[in-house]
Design an enzyme around this catalytic site. Sequence first.
Site, PDB file in Angstrom:
ATOM      1  N   ASP A 333     183.047  73.889 161.629  1.00  0.00           N
ATOM      2  CA  ASP A 333     183.221  74.688 160.415  1.00  0.00           C
ATOM      3  C   ASP A 333     181.905  75.363 160.111  1.00  0.00           C
ATOM      4  O   ASP A 333     180.858  74.891 160.535  1.00  0.00           O
ATOM      5  CB  ASP A 333     183.499  73.762 159.218  1.00  0.00           C
ATOM      6  CG  ASP A 333     184.914  73.273 159.198  1.00  0.00           C
ATOM      7  OD1 ASP A 333     185.738  73.877 159.887  1.00  0.00           O
ATOM      8  OD2 ASP A 333     185.175  72.281 158.491  1.00  0.00           O
ATOM      9  N   ASP A 632     187.555  68.998 157.360  1.00  0.00           N
ATOM     10  CA  ASP A 632     187.386  68.253 156.115  1.00  0.00           C
ATOM     11  C   ASP A 632     188.659  68.123 155.290  1.00  0.00           C
ATOM     12  O   ASP A 632     188.818  67.190 154.541  1.00  0.00           O
ATOM     13  CB  ASP A 632     186.249  68.872 155.270  1.00  0.00           C
ATOM     14  CG  ASP A 632     186.338  70.389 155.218  1.00  0.00           C
ATOM     15  OD1 ASP A 632     187.426  70.924 155.506  1.00  0.00           O
ATOM     16  OD2 ASP A 632     185.333  71.038 154.886  1.00  0.00           O
ATOM     17  N   ASP A 636     193.450  69.760 158.186  1.00  0.00           N
ATOM     18  CA  ASP A 636     192.659  69.666 159.412  1.00  0.00           C
ATOM     19  C   ASP A 636     193.030  68.424 160.223  1.00  0.00           C
ATOM     20  O   ASP A 636     192.696  68.324 161.405  1.00  0.00           O
ATOM     21  CB  ASP A 636     191.156  69.593 159.090  1.00  0.00           C
ATOM     22  CG  ASP A 636     190.636  70.896 158.531  1.00  0.00           C
ATOM     23  OD1 ASP A 636     191.238  71.940 158.849  1.00  0.00           O
ATOM     24  OD2 ASP A 636     189.641  70.887 157.781  1.00  0.00           O
TER      25      ASP A 636
HETATM   26  P1  ATP Z   1     184.678  76.818 156.480  1.00  0.00           P
HETATM   27  O1  ATP Z   1     186.061  76.855 156.974  1.00  0.00           O
HETATM   28  O2  ATP Z   1     183.681  77.180 157.489  1.00  0.00           O
HETATM   29  O3  ATP Z   1     184.307  75.590 155.727  1.00  0.00           O
HETATM   30  P2  ATP Z   1     185.163  78.355 154.080  1.00  0.00           P
HETATM   31  O4  ATP Z   1     184.678  77.431 153.041  1.00  0.00           O
HETATM   32  O5  ATP Z   1     184.887  79.800 153.868  1.00  0.00           O
HETATM   33  O6  ATP Z   1     184.550  78.066 155.477  1.00  0.00           O
HETATM   34  P3  ATP Z   1     187.800  77.900 153.208  1.00  0.00           P
HETATM   35  O7  ATP Z   1     187.368  76.826 152.296  1.00  0.00           O
HETATM   36  O8  ATP Z   1     189.059  77.772 153.969  1.00  0.00           O
HETATM   37  O9  ATP Z   1     186.704  78.161 154.275  1.00  0.00           O
HETATM   38  O10 ATP Z   1     187.822  79.236 152.354  1.00  0.00           O
HETATM   39  C1  ATP Z   1     188.431  80.402 152.816  1.00  0.00           C
HETATM   40  C2  ATP Z   1     188.171  81.527 151.855  1.00  0.00           C
HETATM   41  O11 ATP Z   1     188.782  81.255 150.590  1.00  0.00           O
HETATM   42  C3  ATP Z   1     186.720  81.763 151.538  1.00  0.00           C
HETATM   43  O12 ATP Z   1     186.110  82.633 152.440  1.00  0.00           O
HETATM   44  C4  ATP Z   1     186.747  82.365 150.149  1.00  0.00           C
HETATM   45  O13 ATP Z   1     187.004  83.735 150.204  1.00  0.00           O
HETATM   46  C5  ATP Z   1     187.942  81.681 149.537  1.00  0.00           C
HETATM   47  N1  ATP Z   1     187.529  80.537 148.731  1.00  0.00           N
HETATM   48  C6  ATP Z   1     186.761  79.511 149.104  1.00  0.00           C
HETATM   49  N2  ATP Z   1     186.598  78.625 148.120  1.00  0.00           N
HETATM   50  C7  ATP Z   1     187.294  79.112 147.072  1.00  0.00           C
HETATM   51  C8  ATP Z   1     187.550  78.649 145.739  1.00  0.00           C
HETATM   52  N3  ATP Z   1     187.056  77.498 145.295  1.00  0.00           N
HETATM   53  N4  ATP Z   1     188.296  79.414 144.939  1.00  0.00           N
HETATM   54  C9  ATP Z   1     188.819  80.550 145.393  1.00  0.00           C
HETATM   55  N5  ATP Z   1     188.636  81.034 146.614  1.00  0.00           N
HETATM   56  C10 ATP Z   1     187.882  80.333 147.459  1.00  0.00           C
END
Ligand code: ATP
Length: 890
Positions: A333, A632, A636
């Site tokens: 990730d 996480d 997943d």
């Molecule tokens: P990774 O998968 O590497 O951990 P990530 O945190 O960007 O990365 P996700 O948590 O799946 O992956 O988030 C995907 C997308 O959703 C983000 O790029 C962001 O645009 C949006 N996002 C992330 N966190 C929030 C939140 N708390 N509220 C609203 N939108 C969110």
Amino acid sequence: MSTSSLQDVAWHSLPAEEAAARLAASFEQGLDDAEVSCRRSQHGENRLTPAPSRGPLLRFALQFVQPLVLVLVLAGLVTAVLGEWVDAAVIFGVTLVNAIIGFIQEGRAESALAALARSVISEVTVLRGGGKQRLSSTELVPGDVVLLAAGDKVPADLRLFRSRDLQAIEAALTGESTAVAKSGDTLPENTLLGERCNMAYAGTVMISGQGAGVVVATGDHTETGRISRLIAEAPDLTTPLTRRMAVFSNWLLLAIGLLAALTFAVGIWRGESAFAMFMAAVALAVGAIPEGLPAAMTITLAIGVSRMARRRAIIRKLPAVETLGSTTVICSDKTGTLTENQMTVREIHAGGVRTVVSGSGYSPNGKVGDGGDVTGALRECLVAGALCNDAGLSRSNRHWEIVGDPTEGALLVVARKAGLDERTLQKLFPRLDEIPFDSARQYMATLHDIDGARVAYFKGALEQLLSRSLSMLDGNGRSVALRREEIESAAATMAAAGLRVLAVARLAAGAAVSLSASSAEAGLEFVGLVGMVDPPRPKAIAAVRTCHAAGITVKMITGDHAATALSIARQMGIARAGETAIGGRELAALDDAALCEVVRRVNVFARVEPAQKLRLVRALQANGEVVAMTGDGVNDAPALKQADIGIAMGLGGTEVAKDAAEMVLTDDDFAAIEAAVEEGRGVYDNLVKFITWTLPTNFGEGLVIVAAILAGATLPITPLQILWINMTTAVFLGLMLAFEPIEHAVMRRPPRPPGTPILDAALVWRIVLVSLLLLAGSFGLFLRELAQGHSLAEARTVAVNVFVVVEGMYLFNCRSLKVSALRLRLFSNPAIWYGILVMALLQAALTYLPLMNRLFATAPIGGREWLEIGAVGVLAYLVVGVEKQLRARR
Ligand code: ATP
């Protein structure tokens, strides 16, 4: 409020308020600290008393049920029947010592593994003293208010009072593996356990939604505690390698058996007495069996596991130690693993204007723009970010901290920098409903009462919100036509600079009282873009480089935007200039064959939905890769299970992900994965070193016996002496290799293909060489002693000492399989020196103590003999050294 009075209540049949009243709990405030400590002293910690595991007697008895040991026992029995009492006693003594060592070591390894598994503490979010806190689930007491979210393992029995799409898997309790919906409604008293949808039971897991409940039972008083005491499962101490070694020992046993029978037959044919030949056969069997091997393997693995734990990687399943050494691809990730997960908003694009934000970290010191009043779209963007938010910001010891998602924490910080305090906003504009964030949906929404009107705020991925927007707010806060290209280009600029981009939108919701996924379809009003930095972890950058040198490909699989992901990947060396990223949508369009091709060349996967991770793992595995994959969230879990090494995050990971993983990172840092791979390779090396070291002793002893019989000579070493050599050298010399530090070269060579033979041709050849050296040295000096008129006991003592001294010198050769012993730091493994010291004392005792002389039929020898023995040792060391050099040159 005693524990038993709590137990008698049918909590599901009480309205939530009454349940809370009985527990003297408050849904809004939770318990205060004084109350908590009072209840803790009354109810104890929230943990299950472990049931006793396999009894020590049984475990001890099992030590004897190994083919190698059984042969020894048999040899001892027959020796006893033949009236050789001393020999029999020593053989039994050795078996006993062997069993005791195995018993102790196995017990240690088991409890170390179990303790490590327990050290992955499960944390819960509770409401105490009016604020949210994260704490270990063991600290819960009845009356605590617990907040649940998707991925949480329920920490105690809860009466739910709030639920939003909450679904649980209760297989741990009911055996039913389909999800059940949870709600706060009151139920009839006779509702069955599996149907009590207003209760959440300890040990079950939440797979979607959000909710809150009040603790009604903890520890052994929970339903899980009552139905079954936690079965303290003994961890499995076998791995593919130990299983292969077990098979190998069985073959070895067969070969030894045949050889012993042959020796016996040849001896009889040559006219030797049946008794003498039987003792020779026993000597052969006893000598050629590597008794210390199983224990040494377990110990080496256990040492590896504890070394990994020190480097922040907790192994949950022992075979992972080995698989780590073969890993060819690590899929990681981005957020939190490769990056710090320390978000700071750097710029906001709202109403067509770009505003820069100053300050760093979570401290709300800094300015939005020039620090003046914020108005129009910019203000609305900040308000929406603070309201559509579940995080909390607090200050302890002059240090600002957030509770909850860092992305959301950063939004609270930037709002405060503009003078907008989220606590005031939340009071002014109370939340009426919400759609929680979900990685698959990629946005979150909340519904508020804004001065009597209903407004829904959305925040999430740009693609999700922009496509649903029809209009936008301008700099003055007026609704104007959507300027899509302008927004997209602003987002692209931010993402290309490595900023994480979050879109904010809103919806005038009329008189709505609730939100649903379809609310977002109604046509949103675009508010703005927030760009935040999340710097790469410095240690992770170095770790990526090391992985590349070690022939391991690192792939980034993220939910974030492609441009952001690519920019970070380039900074970290995961993607080279010119490389592109592929998005989740494009992945979905590929068939399996095309996907296999794509995963070969692409290193950055963006906007990937968790469900797609499983396909990615499968495609990589289809290409023959050994895949380590991080994760996480709840979604997943399937990918983690499928991966050869599933890696869960200890800090940011859900309980579900941890349960599915082979390994848990205590600090979520990618660097820990690299460290674990390095340790994994080191452990494997040390195992191979031990095997390479130990087998020549056994083969050498076997050869000595066979040669003696064939030559019609007296046995140069007796069965007892052989046992002595095997047992003492395995424990005090061979085992010390398990403490050998990792060689620098381990991360500069390609991964070991799974299924490669443990010993390659070079090592087999070395084993043969050393066996022959042992044969020549011990037999040679034995005959020389006899020829010079010394007694049989003296000649045998010399032969025994040749074995031990050569083994001691050869130990230095084995400190590295390839590198010359001279190039290693002499004292980098002090254990070797302690071992050698003990061994020297033992040999002195064997040679000079009258009692030992009597027991083992040895006799004191003189200085000249020692010189000759030493010369043989040095010679053997040099021969192996030269052989290594020649091979290294080639
Ligand atoms: P990774 O998968 O590497 O951990 P990530 O945190 O960007 O990365 P996700 O948590 O799946 O992956 O988030 C995907 C997308 O959703 C983000 O790029 C962001 O645009 C949006 N996002 C992330 N966190 C929030 C939140 N708390 N509220 C609203 N939108 C969110």
